[in-house]
Design a protein around this motif. Structure first.
Motif, mmCIF file in Angstrom:
data_model
loop_
_atom_site.group_PDB
_atom_site.id
_atom_site.type_symbol
_atom_site.label_atom_id
_atom_site.label_comp_id
_atom_site.label_asym_id
_atom_site.label_seq_id
_atom_site.Cartn_x
_atom_site.Cartn_y
_atom_site.Cartn_z
ATOM 1 N N GLN A 181 46.442 48.404 29.805
ATOM 2 C CA GLN A 181 45.531 47.309 30.136
ATOM 3 C C GLN A 181 46.205 46.348 31.112
ATOM 4 O O GLN A 181 45.540 45.765 31.970
ATOM 5 C CB GLN A 181 45.092 46.573 28.868
ATOM 6 C CG GLN A 181 44.051 45.503 29.128
ATOM 7 C CD GLN A 181 42.766 46.039 29.753
ATOM 8 O OE1 GLN A 181 42.230 47.045 29.285
ATOM 9 N NE2 GLN A 181 42.275 45.404 30.798
ATOM 10 N N ASP A 206 44.598 44.922 34.489
ATOM 11 C CA ASP A 206 44.517 43.488 34.766
ATOM 12 C C ASP A 206 45.189 43.138 36.089
ATOM 13 O O ASP A 206 44.668 42.332 36.863
ATOM 14 C CB ASP A 206 45.156 42.682 33.632
ATOM 15 C CG ASP A 206 44.392 42.796 32.319
ATOM 16 O OD1 ASP A 206 43.217 43.224 32.326
ATOM 17 O OD2 ASP A 206 44.996 42.471 31.272
ATOM 18 N N GLU A 207 46.330 43.762 36.357
ATOM 19 C CA GLU A 207 47.063 43.507 37.605
ATOM 20 C C GLU A 207 46.249 44.009 38.802
ATOM 21 O O GLU A 207 46.173 43.344 39.832
ATOM 22 C CB GLU A 207 48.438 44.170 37.562
ATOM 23 C CG GLU A 207 49.276 43.947 38.798
ATOM 24 C CD GLU A 207 49.767 42.513 38.982
ATOM 25 O OE1 GLU A 207 50.467 42.277 39.978
ATOM 26 O OE2 GLU A 207 49.452 41.628 38.172
ATOM 27 N N LYS A 217 43.029 44.254 39.005
ATOM 28 C CA LYS A 217 41.911 43.324 39.181
ATOM 29 C C LYS A 217 42.375 42.041 39.847
ATOM 30 O O LYS A 217 41.720 41.518 40.746
ATOM 31 C CB LYS A 217 41.263 43.015 37.825
ATOM 32 C CG LYS A 217 40.064 42.100 37.936
ATOM 33 C CD LYS A 217 39.393 41.889 36.596
ATOM 34 C CE LYS A 217 38.161 41.003 36.763
ATOM 35 N NZ LYS A 217 37.413 40.866 35.510
ATOM 36 N N ARG A 218 43.533 41.526 39.429
ATOM 37 C CA ARG A 218 44.080 40.299 40.011
ATOM 38 C C ARG A 218 44.373 40.496 41.502
ATOM 39 O O ARG A 218 43.997 39.676 42.335
ATOM 40 C CB ARG A 218 45.370 39.880 39.297
ATOM 41 C CG ARG A 218 45.961 38.576 39.833
ATOM 42 C CD ARG A 218 47.382 38.349 39.363
ATOM 43 N NE ARG A 218 48.324 39.334 39.872
ATOM 44 C CZ ARG A 218 48.817 39.339 41.123
ATOM 45 N NH1 ARG A 218 48.423 38.443 41.996
ATOM 46 N NH2 ARG A 218 49.678 40.266 41.496
ATOM 47 N N THR A 227 35.628 46.220 37.240
ATOM 48 C CA THR A 227 36.566 47.198 36.686
ATOM 49 C C THR A 227 35.928 48.036 35.579
ATOM 50 O O THR A 227 36.638 48.697 34.822
ATOM 51 C CB THR A 227 37.822 46.483 36.127
ATOM 52 O OG1 THR A 227 37.419 45.570 35.114
ATOM 53 C CG2 THR A 227 38.586 45.765 37.220
#
Length: 116
Positions: free
Chosen positions: A84, A88-89, A91-92, A105
């Motif tokens: 995860q 998350d990275e 998406k960032r 995502t």
């Protein structure tokens, strides 16, 4: 990993040289005109290229298999990541690119086996 580095280097070189060609010479009038054009919205193709190269350059997500599509400024990340934290990275990173309105995502799956 070597393939990713080669792709990243080629992408960076293409962006670098295309920017240099577009800049022309150091004429202040041309620079002023170029700066005025920079306020224009970026294209979906440019966003996709920038997101892909940024993902490849990041050590936390460079080995993942993420496809990037952009439609009207919305970036769709599709594929599989090992954790995860990688999702998350990714998406960032995508969200920080100029012109990105939203990052979707929902088609990005987490599979611990993917990191092996």
């Amino acid at each position: 990993m070597r393939k990713n580095a080669t792709v990243l280097a080629a992408t960076f070189a293409a962006l670098l040289f295309s920017g240099a060609a577009m800049a022309g010479d150091n004429d202040p009038q041309k620079k002023k005109a170029a700066d005025a054009d920079s306020s224009q919205p970026v294209s979906d193709t440019w966003i996709t290229t920038k997101v892909k190269s940024s993902l490849l350059a990041d050590s936390d997500v460079s080995g993942t298999k993420i496809e990037v599509d952009t439609v009207d400024g919305v970036v769709y990340l599709t594929g599989t990541v090992g954790s995860q934290a990688q999702a998350d990275e990714a998406k960032r990173i995508a969200g920080e690119i100029d012109g990105v309105a939203k990052v979707d995502t929902s088609r990005l799956k987490v599979d611990a086996q993917a990191s092996r």
